[in-house]
Design an enzyme around this catalytic site. Sequence first.
Site, short mmCIF file in Angstrom:
data_model
loop_
_atom_site.label_atom_id
_atom_site.label_comp_id
_atom_site.label_asym_id
_atom_site.label_seq_id
_atom_site.Cartn_x
_atom_site.Cartn_y
_atom_site.Cartn_z
N HIS A 149 -7.09 16.45 7.77
CA HIS A 149 -6.43 17.33 6.80
C HIS A 149 -5.65 16.49 5.79
CE1 HIS A 149 -7.21 20.45 9.86
NE2 HIS A 149 -7.15 21.30 8.84
N LYS A 153 0.08 17.92 5.81
CA LYS A 153 0.02 18.85 6.94
C LYS A 153 0.85 18.31 8.09
CE LYS A 153 -3.17 21.45 9.90
NZ LYS A 153 -2.53 22.75 9.59
#
Length: 241
Positions: A149, A153
């Site tokens: 990600h 995140k």
Amino acid sequence: MDTPLRLLIHGASGRMGQALLRLAAEAPDAWQVVAAVTRRAPAQRVADGVPFFAAAELAAVPEFDAAIDFSLPEGFDPVLALCVERGRALVSGTTGLAPAQRDALEAAAQSIALLWASNFSVGVAVLNELVERAARALPGWDCDIVESHHAHKKDAPSGTALTLGEAAAAGGAQPRYASLRAGDIVGEHLVQFAGQGERVELVHRATNRDIFARGALQAATRLNGRGPGLYSMRGLLFGTA
């Protein structure tokens, strides 16, 4: 649907909230956002015809048919309580919930239609189904889940990776996890089953965040009119919800 579904968007200032507002505005016959709730006091009370409210003003929002929540764990409890109080459906993608919050979610499902998912992509729902089937068909194989990600995140492993792990475990596998945080990656999930001399890889790559927002809007539509219960994207898609 004869009239558009009245929506409360909770977490409207975030990436997902902004995508939800934009996509709902593009289909006014399907969805009408009657309230957009942000963590702090909004800069504008009305923007593009949508009324905005601060999180502290949540109790004052107008009537709605379903709420869609993409906020933070500390903002989850109030919107859950509001939906229970008003008897309205809730679709939530807020990750990082504490065990007590997960318990409250399950308790609320006794009185309202509720869907919590770590990922609202239709492709990921299919991936979960395939992972469980592969785990059942490949007993004793190593199972590893690698998720990637964007650099900002916070939670790791991702909620989607953990959900994939639950699917693998349901099929008899013992999943292990690895997480990567880099650049602006929207989301990639690799589930690998490795045996002697061969391996099977199941992969989902998201290149646009709209897939998650679109899935959440569709989930809210499907939940409308259903009885109390804890639903899932996978269940709605495969007719088991």
